[in-house]
Scaffold this active site. Structure first.
Site, PDB file in Angstrom:
ATOM      1  N   LYS A  14      -1.667   7.325   1.703  1.00 45.68           N
ATOM      2  CA  LYS A  14      -0.971   7.706   0.462  1.00 45.68           C
ATOM      3  C   LYS A  14      -1.244   9.163   0.088  1.00 45.68           C
ATOM      4  O   LYS A  14      -0.321   9.895  -0.263  1.00 45.68           O
ATOM      5  CB  LYS A  14      -1.396   6.788  -0.700  1.00 45.68           C
ATOM      6  CG  LYS A  14      -1.080   5.316  -0.483  1.00 45.68           C
ATOM      7  CD  LYS A  14      -1.333   4.489  -1.734  1.00 45.68           C
ATOM      8  CE  LYS A  14      -2.778   4.386  -2.142  1.00 45.68           C
ATOM      9  NZ  LYS A  14      -3.612   3.578  -1.216  1.00 45.68           N
ATOM     10  N   ARG A 129     -12.936   8.507   7.868  1.00 44.79           N
ATOM     11  CA  ARG A 129     -12.827   9.398   6.707  1.00 44.79           C
ATOM     12  C   ARG A 129     -14.177   9.529   6.004  1.00 44.79           C
ATOM     13  O   ARG A 129     -14.546  10.604   5.536  1.00 44.79           O
ATOM     14  CB  ARG A 129     -11.767   8.842   5.737  1.00 44.79           C
ATOM     15  CG  ARG A 129     -11.555   9.707   4.507  1.00 44.79           C
ATOM     16  CD  ARG A 129     -10.390   9.237   3.667  1.00 44.79           C
ATOM     17  NE  ARG A 129     -10.713   8.042   2.890  1.00 44.79           N
ATOM     18  CZ  ARG A 129      -9.842   7.388   2.123  1.00 44.79           C
ATOM     19  NH1 ARG A 129      -8.591   7.785   2.045  1.00 44.79           N
ATOM     20  NH2 ARG A 129     -10.207   6.326   1.429  1.00 44.79           N
ATOM     21  N   ARG A 135     -17.002  10.442   0.023  1.00 42.12           N
ATOM     22  CA  ARG A 135     -16.678   9.382  -0.932  1.00 42.12           C
ATOM     23  C   ARG A 135     -17.658   8.222  -0.776  1.00 42.12           C
ATOM     24  O   ARG A 135     -17.779   7.658   0.299  1.00 42.12           O
ATOM     25  CB  ARG A 135     -15.235   8.891  -0.713  1.00 42.12           C
ATOM     26  CG  ARG A 135     -14.210   9.781  -1.358  1.00 42.12           C
ATOM     27  CD  ARG A 135     -12.811   9.283  -1.129  1.00 42.12           C
ATOM     28  NE  ARG A 135     -12.597   7.920  -1.632  1.00 42.12           N
ATOM     29  CZ  ARG A 135     -11.391   7.413  -1.872  1.00 42.12           C
ATOM     30  NH1 ARG A 135     -10.321   8.149  -1.686  1.00 42.12           N
ATOM     31  NH2 ARG A 135     -11.271   6.185  -2.309  1.00 42.12           N
ATOM     32  N   ARG A 146     -12.596  -3.389  -1.124  1.00 43.25           N
ATOM     33  CA  ARG A 146     -11.348  -2.737  -1.561  1.00 43.25           C
ATOM     34  C   ARG A 146     -10.128  -3.397  -0.923  1.00 43.25           C
ATOM     35  O   ARG A 146      -9.085  -3.526  -1.554  1.00 43.25           O
ATOM     36  CB  ARG A 146     -11.400  -1.234  -1.232  1.00 43.25           C
ATOM     37  CG  ARG A 146     -12.336  -0.475  -2.178  1.00 43.25           C
ATOM     38  CD  ARG A 146     -12.826   0.831  -1.585  1.00 43.25           C
ATOM     39  NE  ARG A 146     -11.786   1.812  -1.422  1.00 43.25           N
ATOM     40  CZ  ARG A 146     -11.854   2.832  -0.571  1.00 43.25           C
ATOM     41  NH1 ARG A 146     -12.914   2.975   0.221  1.00 43.25           N
ATOM     42  NH2 ARG A 146     -10.869   3.683  -0.497  1.00 43.25           N
TER      43      ARG A 146
END
Ligand code: AMP
Length: 191
Positions: A14, A129, A135, A146
């Protein structure tokens, strides 16, 4: 106005495809995840509340998110030609609230781009990632939470937009450019 919801599970691309959309169309980009991370990095009360949920892979309460979107539209409407909503709405309640807010501005969601990526690929992408993103939620345990939250709480949003007749399914696997070419077709058809 041209309002786009970029939709899909965590790790579906996204953010990456939002960047492409911004370059191609004159649209504002609103990522609720980025806004929340900004609150965390500036140590606000809202940031502390958000972090307590985000670190567990849970959603931040709807009222917090809806207030953020409401004040964004309040400040920016009139200055913008449309919005890319990235990572929002994540619950049916958020989708309904967005619909009502946009009605106030005599506009609506024109297209919901549904990025379809298999779970194994999502897991692999987010672990990769996590090596560079910094993160705290890109770790295997939180990623799993998630993905569960996505299945249970966020996927129903797709039915909401199907009923509105605005969903465009996009195969989210392959080259970034190839995926974006499909996205462009869907957006141009919705304009
Ligand atoms: P993202 O950057 O979109 O992957 O979001 C990271 C985390 O922020 C999510 O796992 C949620 O905890 C929180 N978050 C972001 N957007 C929303 C939203 N629309 N509703 C609830 N929580 C959100």
């Amino acid at each position: 106005m041209l309002n786009i919801v970029i939709f899909g599970p965590p790790g579906s691309g996204k953010g990456t495809q939002s960047e492409n959309l911004i370059k191609e169309y004159k649209l504002a980009h609103i990522s609720t995840g980025d806004l929340l991370r900004k609150e965390i990095s500036t140590n606000t009360q809202l940031g502390a509340l958000a972090k307590s949920h985000m670190d567990k892979g849970e959603l931040v309460p709807d009222n917090v998110i809806i207030d953020m979107i409401d004040s964004y539209l309040d400040k920016n409407f009139g200055k913008i030609e449309g919005v890319i909503f990235d990572g929002f709405p994540r619950t049916v309640a958020q989708a309904e609230a967005l619909k009502n807010l946009l009605v106030e501005y005599k506009t609506k969601v024109n297209v919901t781009l549904n990025l379809e990526v298999p779970n194994e690929e999502l897991m692999a992408r987010m672990i990769e990632r996590g090596k560079t993103s910094g993160r705290s939620d890109d770790n295997p345990e939180t990623i799993k939470a998630r993905l569960d939250v996505y299945e249970k709480q966020t996927k129903p949003v797709l039915d909401f937009y199907k009923k509105e007749g605005v969903v465009a399914n996009i195969k989210g696997v392959g080259s970034i450019e190839g995926i974006f070419a499909d996205i462009k077709k869907a957006v141009d058809a919705a304009k």
